[in-house]
Scaffold this active site. Structure first.
Site, PDB file in Angstrom:
ATOM      1  N   CYS A   7     -15.021  61.681 -32.410  1.00 48.22           N
ATOM      2  CA  CYS A   7     -16.835  62.508 -32.919  1.00 48.22           C
ATOM      3  C   CYS A   7     -17.178  61.038 -32.932  1.00 48.22           C
ATOM      4  O   CYS A   7     -18.217  60.945 -33.150  1.00 48.22           O
ATOM      5  CB  CYS A   7     -16.902  63.410 -33.187  1.00 48.22           C
ATOM      6  SG  CYS A   7     -15.467  64.897 -31.529  1.00 48.22           S
TER       7      CYS A   7
ATOM      8  N   HIS B 293     -22.784  64.238 -36.687  1.00 44.66           N
ATOM      9  CA  HIS B 293     -21.068  64.017 -36.739  1.00 44.66           C
ATOM     10  C   HIS B 293     -21.599  62.748 -38.260  1.00 44.66           C
ATOM     11  O   HIS B 293     -20.308  62.072 -38.383  1.00 44.66           O
ATOM     12  CB  HIS B 293     -19.806  63.617 -36.709  1.00 44.66           C
ATOM     13  CG  HIS B 293     -18.500  64.265 -36.994  1.00 44.66           C
ATOM     14  ND1 HIS B 293     -17.306  64.699 -36.590  1.00 44.66           N
ATOM     15  CD2 HIS B 293     -18.533  64.258 -38.197  1.00 44.66           C
ATOM     16  CE1 HIS B 293     -16.609  64.753 -36.928  1.00 44.66           C
ATOM     17  NE2 HIS B 293     -16.906  64.367 -38.464  1.00 44.66           N
TER      18      HIS B 293
END
Length: 502
Positions: free
Chosen positions: A53, A103
């Site tokens: 991610c 993120h």
């Protein structure tokens, strides 16, 4: 198309490009994505910059590979001096907004976005730092395990559904607000969902769509002892020995995954309907950060360079441009220079440090893109891994492991490693030379180890005593919402109505 087109970027999480050979696979219940694909530039062989991610997203936003961004893993800081597409567009006069996940790790939680509508779904600190000094350690409290497979099923609300419902709702509100025209600047809105990332739990209405789906059948696994060394490390990091996975559990996990793609399709359909209803033209980008193995080869999740994990869907719908399919390999890091090209933005100031290549020549049929590079230096690895995709060939190198070479045209399932095949000696030599020219793996390894060691010290220090979290706190200015007494009600009601006078 205008010189400064509005841009809507829709990002999803862990959606494998193997399900998007040319738009959504026929068995997927995705009418909105299918309609978007029909008018899009469809990149059938798009690869993530890194199959995880945070590094994949930092690379997507910056057009730079992880070694350059230094976002090696899910707990590596994304430094504020790295320009993202949000910076480039904002510098060129755009308003930039994010609803959902990106993120970001570190105290900068905006990275060029002028406005952020939600907090993130994942932590922003250094707590998820891997440790190459302990290659056999499994960090149990945050490493993936196969509970996402055994726990697949139906629920009407989950942690992730709550998040994506909010992401979609606030993005819809923002699209309506943009239509009101209070800000005359062109806009770029990024809407980033966390589905279909595991756990594979879906709402009943979507689960029921896949009752008799033939694609639920478990893929043919590869026995642990027959896996390559990194695949064995992935299985170990997933704690595979602690689970006895049944075929029915695999079917349910795959069903939950497909169901959540349909859930996303509904959310995306609502966004596109608002664009159409408010008559706002925009370039629409659809992309995932990385893929999902979904049981292929006996592997789950991502963290590797096989097609399931490293290949992602990418579609770009440009107003007034007919949709078409492109089969040459491209990368998610190409989106930044491509958007700059579409918006007429000069990247010359950072071009020497931008790894991505503009796809505008590919779209217009006037140029091609070179070999695609991928990097990985996060959990389940014990040294940096790199890959090159060049035409039909994929070459994988890690100093800890034997080389891998696959011909994706002849062997799309990547079951035959051709690195020792004398017939492939010339191809191997060519790709080795390209890798040698691009990467100093000894230096790369030293950089990753230094970063990990520093972060372990900083994290333990910051969690001792008073702790100020970096997690983004969305700002809601209640005194500027709806009706307040410093506003003229008559002006307000007219200004907030769109369209006016109908």
């Amino acid at each position: 198309m205008t010189d400064s087109p509005n841009i809507l970027i829709i990002m999803v999480d862990q959606l494998t490009g193997t399900l998007f050979p040319d738009g959504p696979a026929d068995f997927l219940h995705t009418p909105n994505l299918r309609a978007l694909a029909a008018r899009s530039q469809r990149f059938a062989r798009c690869y993530t910059a890194s199959p995880l991610c945070a590094p994949g997203r930092a690379s997507f936003m910056s057009g730079q590979l992880p070694r350059r961004t230094r976002v090696y893993d899910n707990a590596a800081e994304f430094c504020s001096d790295v320009p993202t597409y949000a910076h480039h567009l904002r510098r060129a006069g755009y308003q930039t907004c994010l609803s959902g996940k990106m993120h970001f790790v570190g105290p900068d939680q905006l990275h060029g976005f002028e406005q952020r509508l939600t907090t993130d779904v994942y932590p922003a600190d250094f707590g998820w730092t891997p440790d190459y000094r302990k290659p056999d350690e499994r960090i149990d409290w945050w490493y993936h395990n196969l509970g996402s497979v055994t726990g697949a099923g139906v629920a009407e609300i989950t942690n992730q559904l709550e998040y994506d419902d909010e992401v979609a709702h606030l993005a819809e509100q923002k699209l309506y607000d943009l239509a009101r025209g209070h800000d005359a600047r062109p806009w770029c809105l990024t809407v980033s969902f966390t589905h279909p990332h595991d756990p594979f739990v879906a709402r009943r209405k979507y689960w029921d769509l896949y009752e008799d789906c033939a694609q639920l059948a478990p893929p043919e696994p590869i026995a642990y002892d027959d896996q390559d060394p990194h695949a064995r490390r992935i299985m170990d990091s997933s704690d595979w020995r602690a689970f006895d996975i049944s075929e029915e559990q695999i079917r349910r996990a795959r069903r939950g995954y497909f169901s959540n793609i349909s859930y996303l399709d509904d959310k995306i359909g609502s966004l596109l309907a608002i664009l159409e209803g408010t008559r706002q033209d925009a370039v629409v980008v659809f992309v995932s950060d990385h893929g999902e193995m979904l049981g292929e080869r006996g592997l789950w999740f991502k963290m590797n360079f096989f097609e399931g994990a490293s290949r992602v869907p990418m579609m770009i719908a440009v107003p007034g441009m007919a949709g078409q399919r492109h089969d040459a390999p491209v990368s998610t890091i190409d989106l930044l220079p491509t958007m700059a090209g579409l918006a007429g933005i000069d990247l010359s100031a950072v071009a020497p440090w931008t790894d991505g290549e503009s796809l505008v020549p590919v779209i217009e049929g006037t140029g091609t893109r070179g070999p695609v590079a991928i990097e990985y230096a996060a959990e389940a690895s014990i040294a940096p891994m790199v890959a090159l995709v060049d035409g039909a060939w994929k070459y994988i190198r890690c100093q800890a492991d034997p080389e891998l070479l696959f011909n994706l045209e002849d062997d799309p399932s990547e079951r035959r490693n051709r690195a020792q095949d004398s017939d492939c000696a010339d191809v191997l030599a060519r790709l080795r030379a390209r890798a040698d020219a691009r990467w100093d793996l000894d230096a790369y390894d030293r950089e990753v180890r230094e970063s990990q060691a520093r972060r372990w010290v900083v994290y333990e220090a910051l969690r001792n005593g008073a702790y100020y979290p970096w997690d983004f706190q969305p700002l809601q200015r209640a005194s500027e919402r709806y009706m307040r007494n410093h506003m003229d009600l008559n002006v307000l009601e007219d200004a907030q109505r769109f369209p006016r006078g109908e």
